[in-house]
Write a protein that holds these residues in place. Structure first.
Motif, mmCIF file in Angstrom:
data_model
loop_
_atom_site.group_PDB
_atom_site.id
_atom_site.type_symbol
_atom_site.label_atom_id
_atom_site.label_comp_id
_atom_site.label_asym_id
_atom_site.label_seq_id
_atom_site.Cartn_x
_atom_site.Cartn_y
_atom_site.Cartn_z
ATOM 1 N N GLN A 739 -8.611 27.962 25.351
ATOM 2 C CA GLN A 739 -7.742 28.554 24.343
ATOM 3 C C GLN A 739 -6.749 29.490 25.014
ATOM 4 O OE1 GLN A 739 -6.060 28.908 21.573
ATOM 5 N NE2 GLN A 739 -7.576 29.570 20.119
ATOM 6 N N MET A 740 -5.472 29.108 24.971
ATOM 7 C CA MET A 740 -4.445 29.988 25.508
ATOM 8 C C MET A 740 -3.974 30.874 24.365
ATOM 9 S SD MET A 740 -1.111 30.856 25.872
ATOM 10 C CE MET A 740 -0.275 29.581 24.954
ATOM 11 N N PHE A 741 -3.683 32.109 24.677
ATOM 12 C CA PHE A 741 -3.236 32.987 23.597
ATOM 13 C C PHE A 741 -2.275 34.048 24.119
ATOM 14 C CE2 PHE A 741 -5.590 36.570 25.083
ATOM 15 C CZ PHE A 741 -6.670 36.014 25.731
ATOM 16 N N THR A 742 -1.541 34.589 23.192
ATOM 17 C CA THR A 742 -0.694 35.745 23.481
ATOM 18 C C THR A 742 -1.042 36.813 22.468
ATOM 19 O OG1 THR A 742 1.135 34.488 24.404
ATOM 20 C CG2 THR A 742 1.682 36.595 23.421
ATOM 21 N N VAL A 744 0.061 40.825 21.346
ATOM 22 C CA VAL A 744 1.015 41.912 21.572
ATOM 23 C C VAL A 744 0.602 43.116 20.731
ATOM 24 C CG1 VAL A 744 3.432 42.624 21.461
ATOM 25 C CG2 VAL A 744 2.867 40.230 21.880
ATOM 26 N N PHE A 1000 5.404 28.849 20.303
ATOM 27 C CA PHE A 1000 4.379 27.890 20.740
ATOM 28 C C PHE A 1000 4.692 26.501 20.182
ATOM 29 C CE2 PHE A 1000 0.539 31.000 21.309
ATOM 30 C CZ PHE A 1000 1.225 31.607 22.337
ATOM 31 N N ASP B 6 0.355 44.679 15.900
ATOM 32 C CA ASP B 6 -0.849 44.144 16.529
ATOM 33 C C ASP B 6 -0.988 42.688 16.129
ATOM 34 O OD1 ASP B 6 -3.301 43.611 17.571
ATOM 35 O OD2 ASP B 6 -4.425 44.894 16.210
ATOM 36 N N VAL B 7 -0.698 41.808 17.066
ATOM 37 C CA VAL B 7 -0.820 40.396 16.736
ATOM 38 C C VAL B 7 -1.568 39.656 17.838
ATOM 39 C CG1 VAL B 7 1.288 40.309 15.388
ATOM 40 C CG2 VAL B 7 1.384 39.770 17.791
ATOM 41 N N PHE B 8 -2.185 38.572 17.449
ATOM 42 C CA PHE B 8 -2.865 37.681 18.375
ATOM 43 C C PHE B 8 -2.521 36.270 17.916
ATOM 44 C CE2 PHE B 8 -6.182 34.762 19.451
ATOM 45 C CZ PHE B 8 -6.671 35.160 20.676
ATOM 46 N N VAL B 9 -1.947 35.486 18.804
ATOM 47 C CA VAL B 9 -1.618 34.111 18.448
ATOM 48 C C VAL B 9 -2.205 33.176 19.490
ATOM 49 C CG1 VAL B 9 0.237 32.552 17.764
ATOM 50 C CG2 VAL B 9 0.584 35.001 17.591
ATOM 51 N N GLY B 10 -3.014 32.251 19.049
ATOM 52 C CA GLY B 10 -3.608 31.284 19.963
ATOM 53 C C GLY B 10 -2.864 29.967 19.882
ATOM 54 N N ASN B 11 -2.884 29.233 20.962
ATOM 55 C CA ASN B 11 -2.254 27.916 20.941
ATOM 56 C C ASN B 11 -2.969 27.031 19.926
ATOM 57 O OD1 ASN B 11 -0.610 25.745 21.730
ATOM 58 N ND2 ASN B 11 -2.195 25.009 23.122
ATOM 59 N N THR B 12 -4.301 27.114 19.927
ATOM 60 C CA THR B 12 -5.062 26.514 18.844
ATOM 61 C C THR B 12 -5.323 27.656 17.881
ATOM 62 O OG1 THR B 12 -6.121 25.073 20.422
ATOM 63 C CG2 THR B 12 -7.134 25.239 18.260
ATOM 64 N N THR B 13 -4.943 27.484 16.643
ATOM 65 C CA THR B 13 -5.056 28.592 15.691
ATOM 66 C C THR B 13 -6.530 28.933 15.460
ATOM 67 O OG1 THR B 13 -3.064 27.771 14.678
ATOM 68 C CG2 THR B 13 -4.304 29.401 13.441
ATOM 69 N N ILE B 14 -6.851 30.192 15.716
ATOM 70 C CA ILE B 14 -8.230 30.631 15.556
ATOM 71 C C ILE B 14 -8.470 31.032 14.110
ATOM 72 C CG2 ILE B 14 -9.849 32.487 16.114
ATOM 73 C CD1 ILE B 14 -8.998 32.449 18.885
ATOM 74 N N ASP B 58 -5.342 40.122 11.516
ATOM 75 C CA ASP B 58 -4.751 38.955 12.154
ATOM 76 C C ASP B 58 -5.067 37.685 11.379
ATOM 77 O OD1 ASP B 58 -3.129 39.006 14.317
ATOM 78 O OD2 ASP B 58 -4.727 39.291 15.760
ATOM 79 N N GLN B 59 -6.339 37.565 11.037
ATOM 80 C CA GLN B 59 -6.763 36.350 10.355
ATOM 81 C C GLN B 59 -6.153 36.272 8.963
ATOM 82 O OE1 GLN B 59 -9.827 34.276 11.270
ATOM 83 N NE2 GLN B 59 -10.709 35.497 12.882
ATOM 84 N N ARG B 61 -3.394 37.481 8.073
ATOM 85 C CA ARG B 61 -1.994 37.113 8.239
ATOM 86 C C ARG B 61 -1.860 35.616 8.478
ATOM 87 N NH1 ARG B 61 -0.782 41.489 11.310
ATOM 88 N NH2 ARG B 61 -1.380 40.287 13.132
ATOM 89 N N THR B 62 -2.741 35.091 9.318
ATOM 90 C CA THR B 62 -2.706 33.656 9.593
ATOM 91 C C THR B 62 -2.913 32.866 8.305
ATOM 92 O OG1 THR B 62 -3.726 34.180 11.698
ATOM 93 C CG2 THR B 62 -3.634 31.874 11.091
ATOM 94 N N PHE B 82 1.282 25.345 13.326
ATOM 95 C CA PHE B 82 -0.085 25.685 13.721
ATOM 96 C C PHE B 82 -0.756 24.464 14.316
ATOM 97 C CE2 PHE B 82 0.857 28.364 10.029
ATOM 98 C CZ PHE B 82 0.700 29.617 10.610
ATOM 99 N N GLN B 83 -1.369 24.678 15.468
ATOM 100 C CA GLN B 83 -2.141 23.569 16.048
ATOM 101 C C GLN B 83 -3.588 23.751 15.609
ATOM 102 O OE1 GLN B 83 -1.117 21.387 19.731
ATOM 103 N NE2 GLN B 83 -2.729 22.612 20.601
#
Lengths: 1071, 366
Positions: A739-742, A744, A1000, B6-14, B58-59, B61-62, B82-83
């Motif tokens: 899992q890649m993530f960013t 901020v 992304f 404060d954000v967290f974004v994963g390539n695969t949406t968690i 975060d969640q 918001r997602t 979203f992946q």
């Protein structure tokens, strides 16, 4: 050589409603390249238009092909007023210019608008016909391959590494032009996006030209950066390592290593290099700016410019003093002389690579870095970037001289960065001084059976890189040298800092961990030169503090080396932020680090003493805990051989006394001395007066702060590891879950009168909390390792601190399985160099026996040891330490297997089944998708209705459990997003969250359109966030890059039993 | 020291299923954090309130960003933002459209209008389900209703394809749409004892047997030709007309007596409540046949379930019939009609009684 670019607009889907009355859109598309524009017909009243346009053909120069992006604009037709833009797609067609990369771009691209974000998708087909196929790439730099990856790309072989290439282009920033006052924010953003796209295209082309001149065909470790200098303009600069790469075909893969002599004696690619190498053009030729008038102009400006060169530090192990410029003493080996001459031809013997083919790296000296504070001045003529060039030139010269002082002729793991605040700019460069094997620098080097060469190496490769490159009698800084704990022939420093990745051959005890040093320093607000001076006065102290913190934290973890060290210093109006990240490891070749000893004030205050004692206890506890947590079992060789040990001791003390170099000024509270592990302590006579520890004296606030920061770093929760390098030493059995993530975070400092200490605490807590949040979020992936953790800090405004992290979480199988041996060999190959990957089977079949024979060889080398077979089980040292441990594991496992034989086999079949199911999941049309596919069709919308390709992203250069079969080209994208309705979009967090997700999505779409299914070496270079909550506005700029690739799972080929489990474990990642 | 962003974004949406459920249930971020802090396994990660808060925000918001897509689930599969792995997509959709039985009981059969939506706060306080969740569920009903209203073809299949729901959930939605369309009365006190699943079963029976779409392939083609819409949503008008003919069973005295004696002969000795059956036969038969005869009136269609309870289920229950008795009685009641020589409406009778039988079986709780 001109070419023909062809584009076809197929369809759109999910378009936004542009006509409120009908709830529909009359969409059409403009396709623009250079100055030519084509339009499609209007597809009336539809949100899923099917244009199915003709092929739009652009006949263009290849120079334009390289510089310009294809620009696609989707608009809503309006009969009465101006047409409304829905959004744009910029397509970089560079990948199509390279014969080995993609041949067609085809797929759904998100339609992006800088104000509204993604608004629907458009399906586009793009092709390029390059004329004159025969001599395809002679006249331009079309066809030079670019890689962000900082190692030799996995499906290539480095025939030759030519060296450093750099280039920069400058321009005015459209945001600061007069016209910006009258145009819309959208127009301004688009102008900026387009300009930067053009500039990076131009930059890439120019770098490509240099590579061709040097005789190379590729740039590896390509690092491109933007400096948004505000009023002074935009600088786009890039550095990289020019190489000649040979593609390894799938079939050749198996043979290339075993039959090196069958390879053609001289490669076609190499032939032009001979001429260009002597040519002065090879270095920094800039054919486009040769007007003498301009250059004098700039020279004048240079002298007007304020410029401070900061006395920089060389971090080589202990050396934290100034760089005492001593030339390296007489060279020890002929080998070095050869390298020296090969490298001296180069202006800058720098390499942006961080991983090297085995044998490439001979010795590592230590980290060299240079910083310089500059006052920015408006760039009056964009065609003339000499000023900026001169600045960088200065810095590079400094780096070069630092490396020389360390007795090294090259700098590896080299990178450059800037931090800008108003008109002050810090330029930084850092790398690792090293001595390289000249073979790679000479032509046709690898064709002379590289295997044979390796046996001639004077030192075992596994510890060779640790040996000091400088002359021990003329040390550039005070360091404690010991004989290598592995070969016992060469000297090694007690601590080693580097910016590179851990070499594959390095023997490591236990696991590594992420170590960070964080620092905030307040400064007065000031303007111009005064400001720059105060910053440059602060810099050396910051570097020193960061270094001390790193050293303390390293000791606390009982480790002795740092890899991937990256120090970032960021300037704001009223503060400076410093963040150093690195991965600490225990190198078996280096001595065991001593403890940390706390010394109180001289006064015999009882409560104070107690305080000191309690801190000491906490530190000791922490060290013991860390040792256990990171599985550090230091080698016992010297402990068993006290005589040898004492001998060294003697020698060392003599050296230290007779050192001709005056000790640089050090703070009195730091006493570093001979360090040995606590195990040896009992056997040592301590009355020598040599303190076996690193002493921290708590007599001032700084020291209290140091200790505070030492003890507040919470260890990662159980099941988690983290590192900022490519791979975690000591973890090998990765699953395919990743899992890649960013992430901020921005913190607003509310308190007006902050002190350095409180600010430090806030900053440290911020970083720590961020890490904790990451661990919590990714808890479902346990056991898991955060790899390539990359922190960037910034001070976007007066009272804001911004921290951005990009990393990849990879889960691994905890229990060691029988396949581990083979897997490990394969993994190493996969991670570093294709050469090794070519005989994974051989290795895994034989390595057990090899390890055994090596072990016995080692025994005879150490007579005392061979005498004590009863201790054999605890053997874990020497050049074969890692293999030994695997060998022991093997033995243990064999016993295990005998006891529960049937269990073993059943597990294996299970893992087979799992791997099958995991490979099913990544098939192009996964189960479950088909259902939605059907329904899309039935609902009549959708258009096309193909399922979305899953695109993996990782900052690493590889994907575990897979083979990269093709590199499709570089991804380098720059986006701006702005909003005037911040609250409605969910505030700043909502705004940025959406934007990052959109970035992304656009990266994935471009990769998928190139035919790829992953991005490796992904990085977010820039994330500039500005807000104005009062006006309900925000703006953000993001720059990302990476390599688009095609991978196949190992299991997709005929399943070699040893390979299976790397891809099994098959949790389909993070959910 | 406020966290500004404060954000967290994963390539695969968690997406954490537990948090998703809290979000669906309408918990505020603060409440969700409280729930999560005490839930299992938290101490393992030494999660501080701060960390859980950040994660929850975060969640949430997602989910909010995804909600737009969940309104149109087919888009979720081919959107690019979203992946999300397919099985996670299915989970998201299924959970989003899952409703509380308690809630649906309150609005079942009501018009899905703005007026009803305004009353949701009453429903919320009555059921203890948060208003936010009530609104989501109500909007889901309305959205599904609106989409399938305009579509031709089988109802359940339409729902399943347009909203990518599981078969079970699609059937439940079909029931809700069916009830809302025909405005069946379900809220009366006498019907309170019935669960949503009881009604859903009945709706399934009605859809399967009494609508235009139920009459088989030939009719199906005919329907397509005539562009008759809502074939699964509206009851078959012709059939309802035909039901009037069944009145002969109670108006013709001979037929009624003959029917009774046939049923009684069959039942004698097989049940403990034989006498009650015998005495009540005429009443019960009149009740059932009258329901059939009145179904041409929309008003009476609405009262269909209340009529069943009043005219049949309640009398039987007061006589303490067991479920088995009920089955026995209805089976023989239905079958005996075939033996009546002068009774010509066997097909209509079967189509009617088949549904009535299974509905009553389901609705008769011991």
């Amino acid at each position: 050589m001109p070419g023909k670019l062809k584009a076809k607009i197929v369809a759109g889907r999910h378009l936004p409603v542009m006509d409120r009355a009908s709830d529909l859109t009359d969409a059409f598309v403009e396709v623009k390249f250079g100055n030519t524009t084509f339009k499609t017909d209007v597809y009336p009243k539809c949100l899923n238009p099917q244009w199915n346009s003709e092929w739009f053909k652009f006949e263009v120069d290849d120079e334009d092909l390289q510089d310009e992006p294809l620009q696609i604009t989707v608009l809503d037709h309006d009969t009465y007023s101006a047409n409304d833009a829905i959004g744009k797609v910029y397509i970089d067609i560079d990948p199509l210019l390279c014969s080995e990369a993609a041949s067609v771009i085809s797929g759904w691209f998100p339609i992006y608008d800088t104000i509204h974000g993604i608004r629907g998708e458009i399906n586009v087909l793009v092709k390029v016909d390059l004329f004159n196929d025969l001599n395809r790439f002679r006249q331009s730099s079309c066809g030079v391959k670019f890689f962000c990856t900082t190692s030799i790309p996995l499906c290539y072989r480095a025939a030759m590494v030519h060296g450093f290439v750099e280039e920069l282009v400058v321009n005015e920033d459209p945001e600061y032009q007069w016209i910006d006052r009258i145009r819309t924010p959208r127009a301004s953003n688009e102008a900026r996006q387009r300009l930067i796209s053009l500039m990076s295209g131009e930059l890439q082309r120019k770098i490509g030209l240099k590579v061709l001149e040097m005789g190379g065909n590729a740039v590896v470790g390509y690092l491109q950066c933007f400096d948004l200098e505000g009023e002074s303009g935009i600088v786009v600069r890039a550095i990289g390592t020019a190489c000649t790469l040979d593609k390894l075909s799938a079939g050749a893969n198996a043979n290339a290593y075993t039959h090196p002599n069958t390879a053609p004696a001289s490669n076609a690619c190499n032939s032009p290099s001979k001429d260009s190498k002597e040519s002065p053009l090879a270095h920094g030729c800039r054919s486009t700016h040769n007007s003498p008038v301009h250059s004098t102009c700039s020279a004048q400006r240079l002298s007007q410019n304020f410029s401070v060169s900061v006395p920089t530090l060389i971090f080589a192990g202990m050396g934290s003093g100034g760089s005492v410029g001593k030339e390296a003493g007489p060279l020890k080996m002929l080998l070095r002389q050869q390298t020296q001459t090969a490298l001296e031809q180069r202006e800058f013997p720098f390499f942006t690579l961080t991983c090297f083919p085995p044998g490439f790296l001979v010795h590592v000296g230590g980290v060299v870095s240079a910083r310089s504070v500059k006052l920015l001045d408006r760039i009056h003529n964009p065609d003339e970037p000499e000023t900026r060039d001169a600045w960088w030139e200065e810095i590079r010269q400094e780096i070069k001289s630092h490396a020389k002082a360390l007795g090294c002729h090259a700098v590896v793991g080299y990178s450059e960065s800037t931090s800008i605040c108003e008109e002050v700019c810090i330029l930084s460069a850092a790398g690792t001084a090293a001595i390289l094997n000249p073979r790679y620098m000479r032509e046709g080097c690898l064709d002379i059976g590289s295997g044979d060469h390796r046996f001639d190496e004077p030192s075992p490769p596994s510890c060779g890189f640790c040996h000091i490159p400088y002359d021990e009698l003329n040390m550039p800084f005070p360091a404690q040298l010991t004989y290598c704990y592995q070969c016992r022939r060469q000297k090694v420093p007690d601590v080693l800092f580097t910016t590179i990745d851990l070499p594959t051959e390095a023997a490591v005890s236990g696991k590594g961990c992420l170590i960070q040093a964080r620092l905030c320093r307040l400064k007065k607000k000031a303007q111009g030169e005064v400001n720059a001076t105060s910053i440059s006065n602060l810099l050396p102290f910051m570097e020193y503090e960061l270094h001390t913190q790193l050293m303390n934290k390293l000791k606390l973890r009982s480790m002795n080396a740092l890899f991937g060290l990256r120090i970032q210093i960021s300037i704001g109006e009223n503060m400076l932020l410093g963040l150093a990240s690195a991965t600490g490891v225990y190198l078996s070749a280096l001595p065991t680090p001593g403890g940390i000893q706390i010394a109180g004030k001289a006064s015999g205050d009882l409560s104070n003493e107690q305080h000191v004692l309690s801190i000491q206890k906490r530190i000791n506890d922490a060290m013991a805990k860390n040792k256990e947590m990171y599985h550090i079992n230091p080698p016992k060789l010297f402990a068993l051989d006290p005589e040898v040990f004492h001998g060294i001791n003697m020698e060392l003390s003599e050296e230290a006394a007779g050192s001709p170099i005056p000790e640089p000024k050090q703070r009195s509270r730091l006493f570093r001395s001979q360090s040995e592990s606590s195990d040896e302590l009992s056997e040592l006579d301590l009355s020598h007066g040599k303190k076996d520890a690193f002493v921290l004296e708590i007599d001032d606030t700084d020291a209290v702060e140091d200790i505070h920061s030492l003890l507040t770093d919470a260890p990662p929760p159980a099941g988690f590891y983290s590192c900022n390098t490519e791979v975690m030493p000591g973890v090998y059995n990765w699953t395919s879950g990743l899992q890649m993530f960013t992430s901020v975070r921005v913190l607003r400092l509310s308190n007006a009168n902050l002190t350095n200490q409180s600010l430090n605490k806030i900053f440290t807590d911020m970083c720590e909390n961020l890490l904790k949040s990451l661990y919590f979020k990714l808890r479902s992936m346990i056991p898991c390792c955060l790899c390539h953790v990359n922190f960037t800090v910034a001070v976007p405004e007066d009272e804001l601190i911004q921290v951005a992290v990009t990393a990849v979480a990879m889960s691994f199988d905890k229990e060691p399985i029988l396949e581990k041996l083979g897997d490990r060999a394969v993994f190493k190959g996969a991670g570093e160099n294709e050469d090794q990957l070519q005989f994974p089977m051989e290795l895994c079949a034989e390595s057990a026996s090899v390890a055994i024979s090596n072990l016995t060889a080692k025994f005879t080398g150490v007579p005392e040891y061979a005498g004590g077979p009863s201790r054999a089980t605890s053997v874990d040292y020497g050049s074969f330490a890692d293999r030994c441990s695997t060998w022991l594991e093997l033995i243990r496992l064999k016993a295990h297997t005998i006891r529960r034989g049937s269990v073993k086999t059943s597990r294996r079949t299970q893992s087979l089944a799992r791997s099958v199911s995991s490979s099913e999941r990544c098939s192009p049309l996964p189960e479950g998708r088909s259902r939605s596919l059907r329904s899309t069709r039935s609902s009549g919308g959708g258009g096309g209705g193909t399922a979305v390709t899953v695109v993996k992203m990782t900052p690493l250069s590889f994907l575990p459990g897979t083979r990269l079969i093709k590199y499709l080209g570089i991804i380098n994208m720059f986006f701006i997003r702005e909003t005037t309705s911040l609250r409605e979009e969910g505030g700043v967090s909502g705004f940025l969250h959406t934007f990052i997700a959109e970035v992304f999505a656009m990266v994935r779409a471009h990769v998928a359109a190139l035919g790829g299914n992953a991005v490796v070496s992904y990085s977010m270079k820039e994330c500039v966030f500005m807000e104005n909550p009062n006006k309900n506005q925000a703006q953000c700029l993001i720059n990302v890059s990476g390599d688009a690739v095609v991978f196949v799972r190992d299991t997709d080929q005929e399943a070699t039993p040893t390979l299976i489990h790397t891809s099994c474990g098959g949790t389909d990642g993070p959910t | 020291m406020a966290v500004e962003l404060d954000v967290f974004v994963g390539n695969t949406t968690i997406m954490d299923e537990e948090v998703y459920q809290l979000w669906l249930d309408g918990y505020t971020v603060n409440d969700a954090v409280k729930v999560r802090m005490v839930s299992e396994g938290m101490e393992e990660y030494e999660a501080s309130a701060e960390v859980v808060m950040s994660d929850t925000m975060d969640q949430y918001r997602t989910f909010q960003m995804c909600e737009r897509l969940l309104h149109n689930p087919t888009k979720l599969a081919n959107q690019l933002l979203f992946q999300i792995p397919p099985h996670r997509q299915a989970m998201l959709i299924e959970r989003y459209y899952t409703f509380d039985d308690v809630f649906v009981r309150e609005v079942l059969g009501k018009k899905l209008s703005k007026g009803t939506k305004k009353d949701l706060d009453d429903v919320s306080s009555k059921t203890g389900i948060t208003l936010k969740s009530c609104r989501r569920q109500f909007d889901n009903f309305k959205r599904v209703f609106k989409v399938v209203e305009e579509l031709k073809g089988p109802l359940v299949e339409n729902i399943r394809q347009n909203f990518i729901l599981s078969d079970k959930l699609a059937r439940d939605y079909a029931a809700i749409v069916f009830f809302a369309n025909n405005r069946f009365e379900t809220g009366k006190r006498k019907l309170q004892y019935l669960t949503f699943q009881d009604f859903a079963f009945c709706a399934g029976q009605l859809i399967k047997n009494w609508t235009v779409g139920a009459v088989g392939e030939s009719v199906f083609l005919y329907v397509l030709d005539n562009m008759v819409e809502d074939m699964d949503v509206d009851l078959d008008k012709e059939f309802l007309q035909d039901l009037k003919e069944l009145k002969i069973l109670i108006t013709d005295k001979d037929l009624l007596d003959q029917h009774k004696s046939l049923v009684c002969t069959a039942l004698r000795g097989k049940t403990k409540v034989y006498t009650e059956m015998e005495t009540n036969f005429k009443n019960l038969s009149r009740g059932l046949v009258n329901i059939a005869a009145k179904l041409t009136n929309t008003k009476d269609v609405r009262d269909f379930f209340i009529d069943l309870v009043e005219k049949f289920i309640e009398p039987c229950r007061s006589d303490r019939w067991a479920s088995a008795d009920m089955r026995l009685y209805l089976t023989h009641y239905t079958n005996s009609a075939h033996l009546l020589d002068t009774f010509k409406y066997q097909v209509v009778w079967d189509r009617y009684m088949g549904v009535i039988k299974s509905c009553i079986f389901k609705m008769y709780h011991d």
